[in-house]
Write an enzyme that holds these catalytic residues in place. Structure first.
Site, PDB file in Angstrom:
ATOM      1  N   GLU A 258      51.917  11.104  34.234  1.00 12.72           N
ATOM      2  CA  GLU A 258      51.003  12.122  34.755  1.00 12.72           C
ATOM      3  C   GLU A 258      49.945  12.288  33.689  1.00 12.72           C
ATOM      4  O   GLU A 258      50.243  12.671  32.554  1.00 12.72           O
ATOM      5  CB  GLU A 258      51.800  13.411  34.984  1.00 12.72           C
ATOM      6  CG  GLU A 258      51.124  14.382  35.884  1.00 12.72           C
ATOM      7  CD  GLU A 258      50.895  15.678  35.189  1.00 12.72           C
ATOM      8  OE1 GLU A 258      49.712  15.972  34.937  1.00 12.72           O
ATOM      9  OE2 GLU A 258      51.866  16.362  34.851  1.00 12.72           O
ATOM     10  N   CYS A 297      46.405  20.441  33.406  1.00 10.93           N
ATOM     11  CA  CYS A 297      46.187  19.134  34.043  1.00 10.93           C
ATOM     12  C   CYS A 297      45.625  19.303  35.440  1.00 10.93           C
ATOM     13  O   CYS A 297      44.980  18.406  35.966  1.00 10.93           O
ATOM     14  CB  CYS A 297      47.476  18.332  34.052  1.00 10.93           C
ATOM     15  SG  CYS A 297      48.896  19.258  34.630  1.00 10.93           S
TER      16      CYS A 297
END
Ligand code: NDP
Length: 682
Positions: A258, A297
């Site tokens: 990720e 994120c």
């Protein structure tokens, strides 16, 4: 001021730093507050400890036992969270940020605990999908099963969520029965160290289930095997370097990544000033830009508004962002703290400058902003910065450069298709949001942008009070994204557990499948006892225990009575000619629900006993019509058992209703709650 040494927990021992340790500075003062790292960590011993101690101990537990352990761990962390809040301020995070990191992490663990109990069996094997018919008469069948990997999960985490980042990976890993070695980012590893210490001190984890590397990982990744998993969060550059290592590739070691993501939010064409959606959009964007100082994120990096609404949005955002006071995260007046380090500040300013090559900065000046309660030069402070890119089609950097701070770019779109094409220029993102009250717009975006995103978030006046926010990954939903976002997927409930398990196709006879999956399969051995199964407690019932009823004839009078009693006078039950014209029926037929009711009448044992309640019925199929004069009989078999609490559990029965020719007329699964003990008669 004392400098904390951040230890590693390796093979059952806390290991102190050595001379190679790295300095960690406070995000707020710039002072050295801690040191982390030990170049002599015995990575082979750590892996061995996980594989030979933690793994077997976790695999000996069922999913439900591991889920209970997660719940207890989450409760224990909750009792000690104040310590975590206190230590987290030095990362630049405010109390509000702590709620996302610390409470959010604990909440994630609770959800996995609950899902493990509700959606997984009290067993060691997870069944994936239905039994597949691989033969004509059902003596050879197929079933996919998932078993725990026999290695270790190495979690490499980012600096921005030292607690949530660990727990969102740890919860599904432990639920899968796999031990973990956690390597937090050095910049905030002192917070993770404390959370690990709290969990280890609880005594709830088996030895070897959790280890910690503070500082560098050494040669650990070169020692992994095909039973191990790497789950990484961080920059695209590091992900590429690690996942492309020959050892990882040649051993097909699972690597979940990720990484950078240019997430976007679209203001719907219907959502002009004066609508609830316009205000909601401004609120969501300003919150996403400034929470954790934009170090999320999932933060909104690109803001898309209809051409005519770009200026009104800039003005509204200007007002909202003007209220964001920046400073010492401990100070009550502070709404946004600092970036994690001076290095990150420099990185954000460099990236903002690149974006500035093709967009004009319209809000925020990194050389001129107020910082309260702290030294603006010593701490890693930056103000929220909004850029305006007038030509998003011609621009490149705004779609490719992630400034990991409170930095976003607003850009105009002409119509929804244009907005979709701009959103997709991110080349794969964790999340995109659309603020619209027009469901057709939502559908157009979902079809056009779904393939480029791990999550699409829609919000409007109907959902805004209860919505969870563009930037909040939820344990129930997948978190990850294609392409630039790393191609990984985490969480998503039980889906997230499967990253740490191996799916295997099992082929064999009904008895073999029943023994492996602990779920009785039709065709497997049936056990016939003298007395009725409803007389036996949850634990006394065996898989495959089968009760066969005598038959009962269905009379035309029964059909008439049922029709008038229930009010269901559908023509197929009442009108011979009309029913005969229907391709499904030979003529008037019994109601399906009449068959179910008569079936219950045939199999129920009426006396007070361990069966407490009928809680449902799954997978019902009516397979053949039953006419007046036909007879039915029932076969009831124990298919599966799941403990539910301290007193009772759920029994899933396979029920087949057949006619006199032994043709199946209905099939379903009946759910009952069965007590562990016989009732105590007064
Ligand atoms: P990095 O990719 O540098 O670090 C991420 C993790 O990888 C850290 O735990 C780091 O440890 C570790 N790591 C780095 N190199 C190695 C290695 N050779 N072997 C094993 N582990 C390694 O990212 P940062 O956290 O420094 O953040 C940099 C940028 O990444 C941010 O500015 C942002 O752009 C992006 N980022 C993106 C996130 C997202 O999810 N979209 C989340 C966080 C960051 P250590 O700290 O000890 O070096």
């Amino acid at each position: 001021m004392t400098i904390q040494t951040v230890k590693s927990f390796a093979a059952g021992q806390w290991i102190d730093v050595d001379d190679a340790a790295r300095d960690i500075r406070s995000a707020v003062t710039g002072d050295i507050i801690a040191r982390a790292g030990n170049s002599a960590l015995d990575t082979a011993a750590m892996l061995d400890y996980a594989r030979t101690k933690g793994g077997p101990a976790l695999r000996a537990m069922t999913f439900h036992q591991r889920a209970k352990m997660l719940k207890a761990l989450a409760q224990h962390l909750g009792q000690h969270k104040q310590k975590l809040y206190d230590i987290s301020f030095a990362t630049g995070a405010t109390q509000k940020d702590h709620l996302i990191d610390i409470d959010g992490g604990i909440g994630t663990m609770f959800v996995f605990a609950s899902k493990g109990r509700r959606e997984m069996p009290d067993a060691h094997v997870y069944l994936d999908g239905n039994v597949e018919q691989l033969s004509r008469s059902g003596t050879f069948l197929g079933q996919h099963i998932c078993t725990s990997l026999q290695g270790v999960a190495v979690h490499i985490n980012a600096f921005n969520f030292p607690v949530w980042g660990m727990l969102e990976k740890l919860a599904p890993t432990l639920l899968a029965g796999v031990p973990a070695i956690v390597k937090p980012a050095t910049a905030s590893c002192y917070v993770t160290e404390m959370a690990v210490q709290i969990m280890l001190d609880s005594g709830l984890l088996p030895d070897g289930a959790l280890q910690l590397v503070s500082g560098g990982l050494g040669d650990m990744l070169d020692r992994l095997s095909n039973q191990d998993v790497v789950s990484f969060t961080g920059s695209a550059d590091t992900a590429l370097k690690l996942r492309s290592a020959p050892h990882i590739l040649s051993n097909s070691i699972r690597f979940i990544a990720e990484q950078d993501s240019l997430n976007a939010s679209i203001l719907g064409p219907d959502a002009g000033p004066g609508t609830p959606e316009f205000d909601l959009f401004v609120k969501e964007v300003s919150r996403e830009m400034t929470t954790k100082a934009g170090q999320k994120c999932t933060a909104i990096r690109r803001i898309l508004a209809p051409e005519a609404l770009v200026q009104p949005v800039i003005e509204a955002l200007g007002k909202a962002l003007a209220k964001i006071t920046i400073g010492d995260p401990r100070a009550e007046a502070t709404r946004m703290g600092a970036l994690v380090s001076a290095g990150q500040k420099q990185d954000v300013l460099e990236k903002a400058a690149i974006i500035g090559q093709e967009a004009e900065r319209v809000i925020g000046d990194p050389d001129k902003f107020e910082v309260i309660g702290a030294d603006a030069d010593a701490g890693a402070f930056v103000p929220p910065m909004l850029f305006h890119c007038a030509d998003p089609d011609g621009a490149r950097h705004v779609h490719e450069v992630e400034a990991f701070g409170p930095v976003s770019t607003i850009m105009p779109y002409k119509d929804v298709d244009h907005a979709v094409s701009l959103v997709n220029r991110g080349q794969g993102s964790l999340v995109a949001s659309v603020i619209t009250h027009d469901a057709a717009v939502a559908r157009q975006v979902a079809l056009g942008a779904g393939a480029f995103h791990g999550r699409l978030y829609f919000n409007n006046r109907d959902s805004m009070k209860e919505s969870t926010g563009h930037g909040s990954p939820l344990p129930h939903m997948v978190h990850g994204g294609p392409g630039r976002a790393g191609g990984g997927e985490e969480m998503g409930g039980v889906r997230g557990v499967m990253h740490y398990m191996q799916r295997t196709a099992i082929q064999g006879s009904p008895d073999i499948l029943t023994a492996i999956g602990q779920k009785w399969v039709p065709g497997a051995q049936e056990i016939t006892e003298q007395d009725h199964p409803f007389k036996r407690t949850f634990h006394e019932l065996a898989l495959g225990e089968t009760f066969k009823t005598p038959s009962r004839e269905i009379l035309l009078e029964d059909i008439e009575k049922f029709a008038h009693f229930t009010g269901d006078t559908f023509y197929a039950h009442m009108d011979q000619d009309a029913a005969a014209r229907n391709p499904f029926f030979p003529g008037r037929v019994a109601h399906g629900y009449l068959l179910l009711s008569f079936a219950a009448g045939l199999f129920v044992q009426p006396d007070e006993g361990p069966v407490l309640a009928n809680t449902g019925l799954d997978n019902l199929r009516f397979l053949k019509p039953v006419e007046a004069g036909d007879s039915i009989k029932v076969r009831l078999s124990v298919k599966h058992k799941t403990p539910r609490n301290e007193d009772y559990g759920e029994v899933r029965w396979h029920v087949s209703v057949t006619n006199l020719q032994d043709e199946m007329v209905a099939e379903y699964e009946l759910l009952t709650m069965n007590a562990y003990a016989h009732p105590e008669k007064q």
